[in-house]
Write a protein that holds these residues in place. Structure first.
Motif, PDB file in Angstrom:
ATOM      1  N   TYR A 281      -9.094 -29.119  48.484  1.00  8.60           N
ATOM      2  CA  TYR A 281      -8.325 -27.979  48.001  1.00  8.60           C
ATOM      3  C   TYR A 281      -8.250 -26.923  49.097  1.00  8.60           C
ATOM      4  O   TYR A 281      -9.077 -26.893  50.014  1.00  8.60           O
ATOM      5  CB  TYR A 281      -8.972 -27.392  46.748  1.00  8.60           C
ATOM      6  CG  TYR A 281      -8.805 -28.274  45.533  1.00  8.60           C
ATOM      7  CD1 TYR A 281      -7.615 -28.281  44.828  1.00  8.60           C
ATOM      8  CD2 TYR A 281      -9.833 -29.098  45.095  1.00  8.60           C
ATOM      9  CE1 TYR A 281      -7.445 -29.085  43.713  1.00  8.60           C
ATOM     10  CE2 TYR A 281      -9.675 -29.913  43.980  1.00  8.60           C
ATOM     11  CZ  TYR A 281      -8.479 -29.899  43.298  1.00  8.60           C
ATOM     12  OH  TYR A 281      -8.305 -30.704  42.202  1.00  8.60           O
ATOM     13  N   ASP A 282      -7.275 -26.038  48.976  1.00  8.07           N
ATOM     14  CA  ASP A 282      -7.118 -24.959  49.944  1.00  8.07           C
ATOM     15  C   ASP A 282      -8.243 -23.935  49.763  1.00  8.07           C
ATOM     16  O   ASP A 282      -8.881 -23.868  48.702  1.00  8.07           O
ATOM     17  CB  ASP A 282      -5.747 -24.298  49.780  1.00  8.07           C
ATOM     18  CG  ASP A 282      -5.521 -23.825  48.367  1.00  8.07           C
ATOM     19  OD1 ASP A 282      -5.703 -22.621  48.125  1.00  8.07           O
ATOM     20  OD2 ASP A 282      -5.184 -24.669  47.509  1.00  8.07           O
TER      21      ASP A 282
ATOM     22  N   ARG B 162      -3.092 -25.826  46.423  1.00  7.11           N
ATOM     23  CA  ARG B 162      -2.882 -27.248  46.728  1.00  7.11           C
ATOM     24  C   ARG B 162      -3.161 -28.090  45.494  1.00  7.11           C
ATOM     25  O   ARG B 162      -4.163 -27.917  44.827  1.00  7.11           O
ATOM     26  CB  ARG B 162      -3.813 -27.655  47.865  1.00  7.11           C
ATOM     27  CG  ARG B 162      -3.595 -29.086  48.327  1.00  7.11           C
ATOM     28  CD  ARG B 162      -4.414 -29.412  49.550  1.00  7.11           C
ATOM     29  NE  ARG B 162      -3.900 -28.624  50.666  1.00  7.11           N
ATOM     30  CZ  ARG B 162      -4.651 -28.262  51.703  1.00  7.11           C
ATOM     31  NH1 ARG B 162      -5.920 -28.591  51.760  1.00  7.11           N
ATOM     32  NH2 ARG B 162      -4.137 -27.563  52.679  1.00  7.11           N
ATOM     33  N   GLN B 163      -2.266 -28.994  45.214  1.00  3.83           N
ATOM     34  CA  GLN B 163      -2.402 -29.887  44.068  1.00  3.83           C
ATOM     35  C   GLN B 163      -2.990 -31.218  44.539  1.00  3.83           C
ATOM     36  O   GLN B 163      -2.500 -31.805  45.487  1.00  3.83           O
ATOM     37  CB  GLN B 163      -1.043 -30.138  43.418  1.00  3.83           C
ATOM     38  CG  GLN B 163      -0.320 -28.868  42.988  1.00  3.83           C
ATOM     39  CD  GLN B 163      -1.045 -28.107  41.907  1.00  3.83           C
ATOM     40  OE1 GLN B 163      -1.544 -28.681  40.953  1.00  3.83           O
ATOM     41  NE2 GLN B 163      -1.115 -26.792  42.057  1.00  3.83           N
ATOM     42  N   ILE B 164      -4.019 -31.660  43.867  1.00  5.70           N
ATOM     43  CA  ILE B 164      -4.654 -32.938  44.177  1.00  5.70           C
ATOM     44  C   ILE B 164      -4.704 -33.741  42.889  1.00  5.70           C
ATOM     45  O   ILE B 164      -5.084 -33.220  41.838  1.00  5.70           O
ATOM     46  CB  ILE B 164      -6.081 -32.745  44.737  1.00  5.70           C
ATOM     47  CG1 ILE B 164      -6.026 -31.947  46.040  1.00  5.70           C
ATOM     48  CG2 ILE B 164      -6.770 -34.089  44.944  1.00  5.70           C
ATOM     49  CD1 ILE B 164      -7.384 -31.670  46.648  1.00  5.70           C
ATOM     50  N   ARG B 165      -4.347 -35.001  42.982  1.00  4.24           N
ATOM     51  CA  ARG B 165      -4.400 -35.830  41.777  1.00  4.24           C
ATOM     52  C   ARG B 165      -5.845 -35.928  41.290  1.00  4.24           C
ATOM     53  O   ARG B 165      -6.784 -35.935  42.085  1.00  4.24           O
ATOM     54  CB  ARG B 165      -3.800 -37.200  42.017  1.00  4.24           C
ATOM     55  CG  ARG B 165      -4.550 -38.004  43.023  1.00  4.24           C
ATOM     56  CD  ARG B 165      -3.842 -39.301  43.315  1.00  4.24           C
ATOM     57  NE  ARG B 165      -4.486 -39.851  44.510  1.00  4.24           N
ATOM     58  CZ  ARG B 165      -4.369 -41.066  44.895  1.00  4.24           C
ATOM     59  NH1 ARG B 165      -3.622 -41.893  44.236  1.00  4.24           N
ATOM     60  NH2 ARG B 165      -4.982 -41.479  45.974  1.00  4.24           N
ATOM     61  N   ALA B 166      -6.001 -35.992  39.999  1.00  3.91           N
ATOM     62  CA  ALA B 166      -7.338 -35.971  39.403  1.00  3.91           C
ATOM     63  C   ALA B 166      -8.092 -37.276  39.644  1.00  3.91           C
ATOM     64  O   ALA B 166      -9.287 -37.268  39.872  1.00  3.91           O
ATOM     65  CB  ALA B 166      -7.240 -35.692  37.910  1.00  3.91           C
ATOM     66  N   ALA B 167      -7.392 -38.417  39.574  1.00  2.00           N
ATOM     67  CA  ALA B 167      -8.055 -39.712  39.723  1.00  2.00           C
ATOM     68  C   ALA B 167      -6.996 -40.794  39.835  1.00  2.00           C
ATOM     69  O   ALA B 167      -5.827 -40.581  39.521  1.00  2.00           O
ATOM     70  CB  ALA B 167      -8.956 -39.988  38.520  1.00  2.00           C
ATOM     71  N   ASP B 168      -7.424 -41.969  40.258  1.00  2.00           N
ATOM     72  CA  ASP B 168      -6.513 -43.117  40.331  1.00  2.00           C
ATOM     73  C   ASP B 168      -6.260 -43.707  38.954  1.00  2.00           C
ATOM     74  O   ASP B 168      -5.151 -44.101  38.642  1.00  2.00           O
ATOM     75  CB  ASP B 168      -7.091 -44.213  41.234  1.00  2.00           C
ATOM     76  CG  ASP B 168      -6.971 -43.850  42.711  1.00  2.00           C
ATOM     77  OD1 ASP B 168      -6.074 -43.050  43.041  1.00  2.00           O
ATOM     78  OD2 ASP B 168      -7.767 -44.363  43.512  1.00  2.00           O
ATOM     79  N   ARG B 169      -7.295 -43.774  38.146  1.00  2.00           N
ATOM     80  CA  ARG B 169      -7.173 -44.394  36.825  1.00  2.00           C
ATOM     81  C   ARG B 169      -6.660 -43.374  35.817  1.00  2.00           C
ATOM     82  O   ARG B 169      -7.082 -42.225  35.795  1.00  2.00           O
ATOM     83  CB  ARG B 169      -8.518 -44.966  36.394  1.00  2.00           C
ATOM     84  CG  ARG B 169      -8.949 -46.149  37.268  1.00  2.00           C
ATOM     85  CD  ARG B 169     -10.282 -46.723  36.838  1.00  2.00           C
ATOM     86  NE  ARG B 169     -11.383 -45.800  36.909  1.00  2.00           N
ATOM     87  CZ  ARG B 169     -12.121 -45.574  37.996  1.00  2.00           C
ATOM     88  NH1 ARG B 169     -11.874 -46.218  39.101  1.00  2.00           N
ATOM     89  NH2 ARG B 169     -13.123 -44.721  37.965  1.00  2.00           N
TER      90      ARG B 169
ATOM     91  N   PHE C 132     -16.393 -34.502  44.847  1.00  2.00           N
ATOM     92  CA  PHE C 132     -17.131 -33.229  44.914  1.00  2.00           C
ATOM     93  C   PHE C 132     -16.803 -32.466  46.199  1.00  2.00           C
ATOM     94  O   PHE C 132     -16.620 -31.255  46.180  1.00  2.00           O
ATOM     95  CB  PHE C 132     -18.636 -33.493  44.817  1.00  2.00           C
ATOM     96  CG  PHE C 132     -19.466 -32.243  44.919  1.00  2.00           C
ATOM     97  CD1 PHE C 132     -19.521 -31.351  43.873  1.00  2.00           C
ATOM     98  CD2 PHE C 132     -20.180 -31.957  46.069  1.00  2.00           C
ATOM     99  CE1 PHE C 132     -20.277 -30.189  43.956  1.00  2.00           C
ATOM    100  CE2 PHE C 132     -20.939 -30.808  46.163  1.00  2.00           C
ATOM    101  CZ  PHE C 132     -20.990 -29.918  45.111  1.00  2.00           C
ATOM    102  N   GLN C 133     -16.709 -33.169  47.316  1.00  2.00           N
ATOM    103  CA  GLN C 133     -16.482 -32.513  48.609  1.00  2.00           C
ATOM    104  C   GLN C 133     -15.120 -31.830  48.687  1.00  2.00           C
ATOM    105  O   GLN C 133     -14.931 -30.943  49.510  1.00  2.00           O
ATOM    106  CB  GLN C 133     -16.618 -33.521  49.762  1.00  2.00           C
ATOM    107  CG  GLN C 133     -18.034 -33.943  50.000  1.00  2.00           C
ATOM    108  CD  GLN C 133     -18.406 -35.187  49.194  1.00  2.00           C
ATOM    109  OE1 GLN C 133     -17.915 -35.403  48.095  1.00  2.00           O
ATOM    110  NE2 GLN C 133     -19.297 -35.985  49.739  1.00  2.00           N
ATOM    111  N   ARG C 134     -14.179 -32.221  47.835  1.00  2.00           N
ATOM    112  CA  ARG C 134     -12.874 -31.569  47.844  1.00  2.00           C
ATOM    113  C   ARG C 134     -12.968 -30.092  47.517  1.00  2.00           C
ATOM    114  O   ARG C 134     -12.100 -29.317  47.873  1.00  2.00           O
ATOM    115  CB  ARG C 134     -11.965 -32.205  46.795  1.00  2.00           C
ATOM    116  CG  ARG C 134     -11.563 -33.596  47.063  1.00  2.00           C
ATOM    117  CD  ARG C 134     -10.649 -33.952  45.933  1.00  2.00           C
ATOM    118  NE  ARG C 134     -10.407 -35.362  45.827  1.00  2.00           N
ATOM    119  CZ  ARG C 134      -9.672 -35.884  44.870  1.00  2.00           C
ATOM    120  NH1 ARG C 134      -9.133 -35.117  43.959  1.00  2.00           N
ATOM    121  NH2 ARG C 134      -9.465 -37.168  44.830  1.00  2.00           N
TER     122      ARG C 134
END
Length: 189
Positions: free
Chosen positions: A12-13, A75-82, A174-176
């Motif tokens: 994230y920003d 910044r938008q980050i997808r929550a998960a692949d599934r 977590f590191q995001r």
């Protein structure tokens, strides 16, 4: 500026991260002061109440700013692949947003509805309306307390999920939400 790349960003920003951890610290302080002030007599009791009210007023400005940043420029980050993981993550995120906003509103209504000023440090902000009936004040107090507990329970689950990702799955979720450290560009890699 929204993040435009087709790839998911690594983290994230900085404003989003600072808003997240700042609000987290204030919410923990709020919960601690609310549950400790009954154990002490004045002047410590009074100082804990004023700290709670002051931090609540700071949160009532910081949290909406956080939401505006998140919706407009963060910044938008997808929550998960599934699908299920993404749905659960977003449900917890949006539930926490709603509950914190509700908690702020309940805090003001309870305090002012009881005819008491809000204290920002030593500055007294008087109620903008008259006292509520005693039964209404009691309900607001009860809702404020239980909503606070619900926030803590949900936030604890959120934190435990982050720990699960970090220690068990060993992915970079977590590191995001950290300003420094190594993060891969892919979810779960």
């Amino acid at each position: 500026m929204k993040y435009k790349s087709g790839l998911s960003p690594a983290r994230y920003d900085a404003p989003t991260i600072i808003f997240h951890w700042g609000c987290t610290a204030i919410i923990i302080l709020q919960f601690a002061t609310a549950n400790l002030w009954g154990l002490f007599r004045n002047p410590l009791h009074h100082q804990l109440v004023v700290t709670h009210l002051t931090a609540g007023m700071v949160l009532s400005v910081l949290f909406p700013a956080r939401l505006l940043w998140r919706l407009g420029w963060g910044r938008q980050i997808r929550a998960a692949d599934r699908w299920l993981d993404a749905m659960l993550a977003r449900c917890v995120e949006y539930s926490l947003y709603g509950l914190v906003l509700l908690e702020i509103l309940l805090g003001y209504l309870w305090r002012w509805g009881n005819g008491q000023a809000m204290s920002f440090l030593s500055i007294q902000i008087m109620p903008p309306f008259g006292r509520f009936p005693t039964s209404t004040v009691g309900i607001l107090h009860w809702l404020h307390q239980w909503n606070g507990w619900l926030i803590i329970v949900l936030a604890t689950g959120h934190a435990l999920a982050a720990c699960f990702h970090y220690f068990i799955l060993r992915d970079n979720v977590f590191q995001r939400m950290l300003l420094t450290g190594n993060v891969s560009d892919e979810y779960g890699k």
